[in-house]
Write a protein that holds these residues in place. Structure first.
Motif, PDB file in Angstrom:
ATOM      1  N   VAL A   7      -2.368 -64.306  -8.461  1.00  0.00           N
ATOM      2  CA  VAL A   7      -3.570 -64.129  -7.109  1.00  0.00           C
ATOM      3  C   VAL A   7      -3.183 -63.167  -6.423  1.00  0.00           C
ATOM      4  CG1 VAL A   7      -3.893 -65.856  -5.529  1.00  0.00           C
ATOM      5  CG2 VAL A   7      -3.549 -66.787  -7.687  1.00  0.00           C
ATOM      6  N   LEU A   8      -3.954 -62.587  -5.754  1.00  0.00           N
ATOM      7  CA  LEU A   8      -3.950 -61.735  -4.230  1.00  0.00           C
ATOM      8  C   LEU A   8      -3.354 -62.488  -3.127  1.00  0.00           C
ATOM      9  CD1 LEU A   8      -3.655 -58.756  -3.636  1.00  0.00           C
ATOM     10  CD2 LEU A   8      -6.001 -58.436  -2.942  1.00  0.00           C
ATOM     11  N   THR A   9      -2.650 -61.834  -2.442  1.00  0.00           N
ATOM     12  CA  THR A   9      -2.585 -62.945  -1.383  1.00  0.00           C
ATOM     13  C   THR A   9      -2.003 -62.204  -0.411  1.00  0.00           C
ATOM     14  OG1 THR A   9      -1.766 -64.940   0.293  1.00  0.00           O
ATOM     15  CG2 THR A   9      -0.304 -63.891  -1.595  1.00  0.00           C
ATOM     16  N   ALA A  10      -1.354 -62.182   1.070  1.00  0.00           N
ATOM     17  CA  ALA A  10      -1.321 -61.684   1.950  1.00  0.00           C
ATOM     18  C   ALA A  10       0.392 -62.116   1.907  1.00  0.00           C
ATOM     19  CB  ALA A  10      -1.625 -62.372   3.272  1.00  0.00           C
ATOM     20  N   SER A  11       1.400 -60.769   2.150  1.00  0.00           N
ATOM     21  CA  SER A  11       3.229 -61.207   2.436  1.00  0.00           C
ATOM     22  C   SER A  11       3.330 -62.522   2.976  1.00  0.00           C
ATOM     23  CB  SER A  11       3.329 -59.517   2.614  1.00  0.00           C
ATOM     24  OG  SER A  11       4.953 -59.770   2.781  1.00  0.00           O
ATOM     25  N   HIS A  12       2.711 -62.576   4.339  1.00  0.00           N
ATOM     26  CA  HIS A  12       3.901 -63.236   5.082  1.00  0.00           C
ATOM     27  C   HIS A  12       2.682 -65.342   4.737  1.00  0.00           C
ATOM     28  CE1 HIS A  12      -0.980 -62.532   6.988  1.00  0.00           C
ATOM     29  NE2 HIS A  12      -0.278 -64.337   7.241  1.00  0.00           N
ATOM     30  N   MET A  13       2.837 -64.799   3.155  1.00  0.00           N
ATOM     31  CA  MET A  13       2.130 -66.628   3.112  1.00  0.00           C
ATOM     32  C   MET A  13       3.060 -66.869   2.442  1.00  0.00           C
ATOM     33  SD  MET A  13      -0.725 -67.176   4.542  1.00  0.00           S
ATOM     34  CE  MET A  13      -0.892 -69.075   3.634  1.00  0.00           C
ATOM     35  N   VAL A  14       3.871 -65.705   1.791  1.00  0.00           N
ATOM     36  CA  VAL A  14       4.612 -66.113   0.588  1.00  0.00           C
ATOM     37  C   VAL A  14       5.502 -66.077   0.791  1.00  0.00           C
ATOM     38  CG1 VAL A  14       5.816 -65.086  -1.629  1.00  0.00           C
ATOM     39  CG2 VAL A  14       4.277 -64.026  -1.032  1.00  0.00           C
ATOM     40  N   PRO A  15       6.445 -67.528   0.784  1.00  0.00           N
ATOM     41  CA  PRO A  15       8.144 -67.985   1.386  1.00  0.00           C
ATOM     42  C   PRO A  15       9.501 -67.267   0.574  1.00  0.00           C
ATOM     43  CG  PRO A  15       7.614 -69.411  -0.642  1.00  0.00           C
ATOM     44  CD  PRO A  15       6.107 -68.162  -0.163  1.00  0.00           C
ATOM     45  N   TRP A  16       9.169 -66.105   1.203  1.00  0.00           N
ATOM     46  CA  TRP A  16       9.636 -64.988   0.536  1.00  0.00           C
ATOM     47  C   TRP A  16      11.260 -65.875   0.512  1.00  0.00           C
ATOM     48  CZ3 TRP A  16       7.634 -61.818  -2.756  1.00  0.00           C
ATOM     49  CH2 TRP A  16       6.322 -61.038  -2.086  1.00  0.00           C
ATOM     50  N   GLY A  17      12.367 -66.076  -0.052  1.00  0.00           N
ATOM     51  CA  GLY A  17      13.659 -66.201  -0.162  1.00  0.00           C
ATOM     52  C   GLY A  17      14.070 -67.752   0.121  1.00  0.00           C
ATOM     53  N   ALA A  18      12.859 -68.567   0.109  1.00  0.00           N
ATOM     54  CA  ALA A  18      13.212 -69.783   0.771  1.00  0.00           C
ATOM     55  C   ALA A  18      13.936 -70.746  -0.084  1.00  0.00           C
ATOM     56  CB  ALA A  18      11.717 -70.739   1.623  1.00  0.00           C
ATOM     57  N   PRO A  19      15.237 -71.145   0.241  1.00  0.00           N
ATOM     58  CA  PRO A  19      15.542 -72.054  -1.096  1.00  0.00           C
ATOM     59  C   PRO A  19      14.589 -72.987  -1.906  1.00  0.00           C
ATOM     60  CG  PRO A  19      16.833 -72.358   0.449  1.00  0.00           C
ATOM     61  CD  PRO A  19      16.014 -71.497   0.670  1.00  0.00           C
ATOM     62  N   ASN A  20      13.983 -73.532  -1.049  1.00  0.00           N
ATOM     63  CA  ASN A  20      13.280 -74.744  -2.199  1.00  0.00           C
ATOM     64  C   ASN A  20      11.784 -74.336  -1.840  1.00  0.00           C
ATOM     65  OD1 ASN A  20      14.818 -76.198  -2.182  1.00  0.00           O
ATOM     66  ND2 ASN A  20      15.188 -76.618  -0.242  1.00  0.00           N
ATOM     67  N   GLY A  21      11.045 -73.266  -1.417  1.00  0.00           N
ATOM     68  CA  GLY A  21       9.071 -72.305  -1.590  1.00  0.00           C
ATOM     69  C   GLY A  21       9.096 -73.349  -2.278  1.00  0.00           C
ATOM     70  N   ALA A  22       7.774 -73.166  -2.454  1.00  0.00           N
ATOM     71  CA  ALA A  22       6.295 -73.545  -3.449  1.00  0.00           C
ATOM     72  C   ALA A  22       5.442 -73.068  -3.349  1.00  0.00           C
ATOM     73  CB  ALA A  22       7.029 -75.187  -4.016  1.00  0.00           C
ATOM     74  N   MET A  23       4.579 -72.542  -4.265  1.00  0.00           N
ATOM     75  CA  MET A  23       3.068 -72.686  -3.999  1.00  0.00           C
ATOM     76  C   MET A  23       2.559 -73.040  -5.217  1.00  0.00           C
ATOM     77  SD  MET A  23       3.654 -68.465  -2.653  1.00  0.00           S
ATOM     78  CE  MET A  23       1.655 -68.307  -1.724  1.00  0.00           C
ATOM     79  N   GLN A  24       1.306 -73.818  -4.025  1.00  0.00           N
ATOM     80  CA  GLN A  24       0.208 -73.893  -5.555  1.00  0.00           C
ATOM     81  C   GLN A  24      -1.038 -73.323  -5.231  1.00  0.00           C
ATOM     82  OE1 GLN A  24      -0.943 -77.858  -5.368  1.00  0.00           O
ATOM     83  NE2 GLN A  24      -0.760 -78.021  -7.556  1.00  0.00           N
ATOM     84  N   PHE A  25      -1.451 -72.949  -6.512  1.00  0.00           N
ATOM     85  CA  PHE A  25      -2.781 -72.336  -6.114  1.00  0.00           C
ATOM     86  C   PHE A  25      -3.624 -73.267  -6.849  1.00  0.00           C
ATOM     87  CE2 PHE A  25      -6.405 -70.022  -8.143  1.00  0.00           C
ATOM     88  CZ  PHE A  25      -6.970 -69.081  -6.979  1.00  0.00           C
ATOM     89  N   VAL A  26      -5.339 -73.037  -5.782  1.00  0.00           N
ATOM     90  CA  VAL A  26      -5.760 -74.757  -5.549  1.00  0.00           C
ATOM     91  C   VAL A  26      -7.479 -73.385  -6.232  1.00  0.00           C
ATOM     92  CG1 VAL A  26      -7.155 -77.023  -6.318  1.00  0.00           C
ATOM     93  CG2 VAL A  26      -5.011 -76.170  -5.411  1.00  0.00           C
ATOM     94  N   ALA A  27      -8.430 -73.462  -7.799  1.00  0.00           N
ATOM     95  CA  ALA A  27      -9.315 -73.115  -7.513  1.00  0.00           C
ATOM     96  C   ALA A  27     -10.004 -73.732  -6.710  1.00  0.00           C
ATOM     97  CB  ALA A  27      -9.328 -72.809  -9.083  1.00  0.00           C
ATOM     98  N   GLY A  28     -11.112 -72.939  -6.276  1.00  0.00           N
ATOM     99  CA  GLY A  28     -12.112 -73.202  -5.697  1.00  0.00           C
ATOM    100  C   GLY A  28     -11.605 -75.186  -4.752  1.00  0.00           C
ATOM    101  N   TYR A  29     -10.467 -74.907  -4.112  1.00  0.00           N
ATOM    102  CA  TYR A  29      -9.766 -75.495  -3.202  1.00  0.00           C
ATOM    103  C   TYR A  29     -10.997 -76.481  -2.209  1.00  0.00           C
ATOM    104  CZ  TYR A  29      -7.357 -78.457  -0.393  1.00  0.00           C
ATOM    105  OH  TYR A  29      -6.050 -79.654   0.832  1.00  0.00           O
ATOM    106  N   PHE A  30     -11.453 -77.828  -1.926  1.00  0.00           N
ATOM    107  CA  PHE A  30     -12.326 -78.488  -1.430  1.00  0.00           C
ATOM    108  C   PHE A  30     -12.186 -79.755  -0.679  1.00  0.00           C
ATOM    109  CE2 PHE A  30     -16.295 -80.390  -0.641  1.00  0.00           C
ATOM    110  CZ  PHE A  30     -16.844 -79.334   0.197  1.00  0.00           C
ATOM    111  N   ASP A  31     -11.385 -80.171   0.398  1.00  0.00           N
ATOM    112  CA  ASP A  31     -11.559 -81.207   0.495  1.00  0.00           C
ATOM    113  C   ASP A  31     -10.074 -81.930   0.112  1.00  0.00           C
ATOM    114  OD1 ASP A  31     -12.740 -81.615   2.224  1.00  0.00           O
ATOM    115  OD2 ASP A  31     -14.779 -82.579   1.038  1.00  0.00           O
ATOM    116  N   GLY A  32      -9.315 -81.542  -0.630  1.00  0.00           N
ATOM    117  CA  GLY A  32      -7.657 -81.409  -0.961  1.00  0.00           C
ATOM    118  C   GLY A  32      -8.176 -81.794  -2.606  1.00  0.00           C
ATOM    119  N   SER A  33      -9.031 -81.097  -3.503  1.00  0.00           N
ATOM    120  CA  SER A  33      -8.955 -81.263  -4.939  1.00  0.00           C
ATOM    121  C   SER A  33      -9.858 -80.059  -5.226  1.00  0.00           C
ATOM    122  CB  SER A  33     -10.369 -82.336  -5.956  1.00  0.00           C
ATOM    123  OG  SER A  33      -9.412 -83.359  -5.041  1.00  0.00           O
TER     124      SER A  33
END
Length: 192
Positions: A7-33
């Protein structure tokens, strides 16, 4: 999506170095699903890009997903922006602008790039699309006969004022250039 796991994103969206950082990608995100159905989401396992960048020509990263969602939902290619495209209303921006709704996608088409500033292998693609916080990391792309290609990822907004306000620029910025192709090439070669 720019690869089966990338997935391509902006660098400032990544929690670089955060000990408990996590990211989830949701394809076609719409109202939480995911609008593509069950299994249309995946957690990021790593990121590769330009840590510490925020609204610059290098404000970009690729994120590796645990699951190969691109095999299911498809993915777009990338192209470096060519200065001859400047002024052409070819481009589309997609995101989740907080000014509209952070739960539903929004898009704008017919955007033209007014200037492209080089910074090494990166480019700031300057434009006046209607973008607000929440659009960051979304693709800046157009369609070709063989599919969509991203030329940038939405980085944010800059205000540059010259002396006495002369030469000021108030522009939205998408990060692109050969650096973008390099990141995507890395992801495709290493994240199978």
């Amino acid at each position: 999506m720019v690869g089966k796991r990338a997935v391509l994103t902006a660098s400032h969206m990544v929690p670089w170095g955060a000990p408990n950082g996590a990211m989830q990608f949701v394809a076609g995100y719409f109202d939480g699903s995911s609008s593509v159905g069950q299994g249309g989401q995946s957690w990021a396992t790593t990121a590769h890009g330009y840590a510490g960048q925020d609204v610059t020509a290098h404000d970009m990263a690729v994120v590796r997903l645990a699951d190969p969602l691109g095999d299911w939902v498809g993915f777009m290619g990338t192209k470096p922006f060519d200065s001859s495209w400047q002024g052409g209303a070819y481009w589309t921006s997609v995101g989740y602008p907080g000014a509209v709704s952070d739960q539903r996608p929004s898009f704008q088409s017919g955007i033209h790039v007014i200037d492209d500033d080089e910074d090494g292998d990166g480019q700031e693609l300057e434009h006046h699309a209607d973008e607000t916080p929440g659009d960051s990391g979304g693709p800046f792309f157009a369609g070709w006969s063989d599919g969509p290609y991203a030329v940038g990822t939405v980085a944010g907004y800059e205000v540059v004022s010259g002396p006495l306000g002369i030469g000021s620029e108030d522009n939205n910025i998408s990060a692109g250039g050969p650096a973008l192709g390099g990141l995507v090439g890395f992801a495709r070669a290493n994240w199978t």
